[in-house]
Design a protein around this motif. Structure first.
Motif: not given
Length: 138
Positions: A90-91, A99-103, A112-114
């Protein structure tokens, strides 16, 4: 420009295409129907100085915790949704959290943003995009 502080408790106000997103993750039909009825809250602790974050998603069914440092890869337990694990980073991208999920699932991740006291969450997997919107508790 300073990055936003995401700390706070947020309650879900809406969601769109969440069933399709869960189907793209191969979540079974019965579990998808239960999960789509839930109205989760997000409890976020964000230390803007160190980049440490804790995101706890709370529901009446099951809770899901993420504890990480921005920019550092970690092993995420996806048990709240599908019992799998993936490598996650997450950056920042501007003032959004990416978020980048490797799987095993291609293109899996979230943003996410506000916008004021509204927290947006866009979830992606296998070409499907779902959205959840949360409002910060006062």
């Amino acid at each position: 420009m300073a990055k936003p502080n995401y700390s706070g408790v947020y309650h879900m106000v809406s969601q769109d295409k969440f069933d399709e997103y869960l189907a793209a993750l191969d979540v079974n039909y019965a579990l998808r129907k239960v999960v789509c009825l839930l109205k989760p809250s997000k409890h976020i602790e964000h230390d803007v100085n160190t980049g440490k974050m804790k995101i706890k998603t709370v529901t009446t069914f099951k809770n899901f915790d993420m504890d990480f440092t921005l920019g550092q890869e970690f092993t995420e337990d996806l048990g709240a949704v599908d019992g799998r694990k993936c490598q996650t980073t997450v950056d920042w991208e501007g003032d959004k959290l990416i978020c980048v999920q490797r799987g095993e699932k291609q293109g899996r991740g979230w943003t996410h943003w506000l916008e004021g006291n509204i927290l947006h969450l866009e979830l992606r997997a296998q070409g499907v995009t779902a959205k959840q919107v949360f409002k910060k508790a006062e």
